[in-house]
Design an enzyme around this catalytic site. Structure first.
Site, PDB file in Angstrom:
ATOM      1  N   ASP A 156       0.844  -1.176   0.000  1.00 34.20           N
ATOM      2  CA  ASP A 156       0.000   0.000   0.000  1.00 34.20           C
ATOM      3  C   ASP A 156       0.887   1.236   0.000  1.00 34.20           C
ATOM      4  O   ASP A 156       2.076   1.165   0.345  1.00 34.20           O
ATOM      5  CB  ASP A 156      -0.904  -0.032   1.236  1.00 34.20           C
ATOM      6  CG  ASP A 156      -1.940   1.074   1.226  1.00 34.20           C
ATOM      7  OD1 ASP A 156      -2.422   1.429   0.136  1.00 34.20           O
ATOM      8  OD2 ASP A 156      -2.266   1.590   2.300  1.00 34.20           O
ATOM      9  N   ASP A 194      -0.334   4.886   1.078  1.00 32.57           N
ATOM     10  CA  ASP A 194      -0.614   5.722   2.246  1.00 32.57           C
ATOM     11  C   ASP A 194      -0.565   4.891   3.517  1.00 32.57           C
ATOM     12  O   ASP A 194      -1.226   3.858   3.630  1.00 32.57           O
ATOM     13  CB  ASP A 194      -1.990   6.386   2.111  1.00 32.57           C
ATOM     14  CG  ASP A 194      -2.034   7.374   0.951  1.00 32.57           C
ATOM     15  OD1 ASP A 194      -1.133   8.228   0.883  1.00 32.57           O
ATOM     16  OD2 ASP A 194      -2.949   7.279   0.120  1.00 32.57           O
TER      17      ASP A 194
END
Length: 265
Positions: free
Chosen positions: A11, A13
């Protein structure tokens, strides 16, 4: 498995950046993957930006991630629609990341009798656009949403995101959308294809149990939960599933990218 060890999905963020600030050690971690030639892909449910836009934003934080190593829910949605109905048409509520992705697979964007209503994220949701989407769904357009995230972060506080607006359209039409982004493992599988990797030799690094770890598990990946974002160690204990391992941040993986599950010193 890649010649240098594991393949990596991660991922963006909460793993590499947080509120547009570099997570300490993320630059060295990405640098190690690139130096070793390790296949990796950075994933984001954010459909606003193109990979080129996101590369520029990451560069400003000090992260050098190639454009081809960024995979968004907009790209996954476009790939999904191209497989489902090649050369189709869509009414889009979203921004350039989504419209560019759909144009790239040959989709026509229209507000007249489209095959799909495609809802993405935008900072300028308009009552007119949402009303048009509702009427098109009621008229028979299939309803697709890039991701189910109900809110997103900003420096000023939470913002309504795709899932919240999708709920509004669903309430008005009685038609639920099909979500392509995380936690749908479809996004993981499309990213795997993009780096020509297999699930059994790939791991997913994420900061959220409910999206990153869940979608990784459902796609058959090993998973690493990092505590630099949303889910804390105590939060993780509340879920009926567990990550393969937990680390403080990607900084803890520096020097361990070939054997990320070895016990820490």
């Amino acid at each position: 498995m890649s010649e240098t060890g594991w393949n990596y999905l991660m991922d963006m963020d909460g793993v590499l950046v947080r509120e547009e600030q570099l997570v300490p050690g993320a630059d060295a971690f990405i640098g190690e993957l690139r130096d070793r030639g390790t296949p990796f892909m950075v994933l984001t449910n954010n459909s606003i930006y193109t990979p080129r836009d996101l590369r520029a934003r990451l560069l400003r934080t000090g992260l050098d991630v190639p454009e081809g190593s960024i995979w968004t829910s907009a790209l996954a949605t476009a790939q999904f629609l191209d497989q489902q109905r090649p050369g189709g048409s869509a009414y889009v509520v979203g921004e350039s990341g989504l419209t560019t992705a759909l144009h790239s697979v040959g989709y026509v964007l229209t507000d007249r009798d489209p095959d799909y209503v495609v809802l993405g994220e935008t900072r300028t949701y308009s009552f007119e656009a949402i009303t048009r989407a509702i009427r098109l769904v009621e008229s028979g357009a299939r309803f697709i949403a890039t991701n189910p995230d109900e809110k997103g972060p900003s420096r000023e506080g939470p913002l309504p995101a795709t899932g919240a607006v999708a709920a509004l359209i669903e309430k008005a039409t009685g038609r639920a959308p099909y979500y392509v982004g995380k936690p749908n493992p479809l996004m993981m599988r499309s990213a795997l294809r993009a780096i020509k990797a297999h699930s059994e030799n790939t791991l997913m690094i994420g900061d959220r149990m409910d999206t990153d770890v869940r979608s990784g598990l459902e796609a058959g990946l090993q998973t690493i939960l990092v505590l630099s974002g949303i889910s804390g160690a105590e939060t993780a204990e509340l879920f009926p599933y567990r990550p393969t391992t937990v680390r403080g941040s990607v900084a803890d993986l520096i020097g361990r990218t070939e054997n990320p599950f070895d016990p820490q010193d």
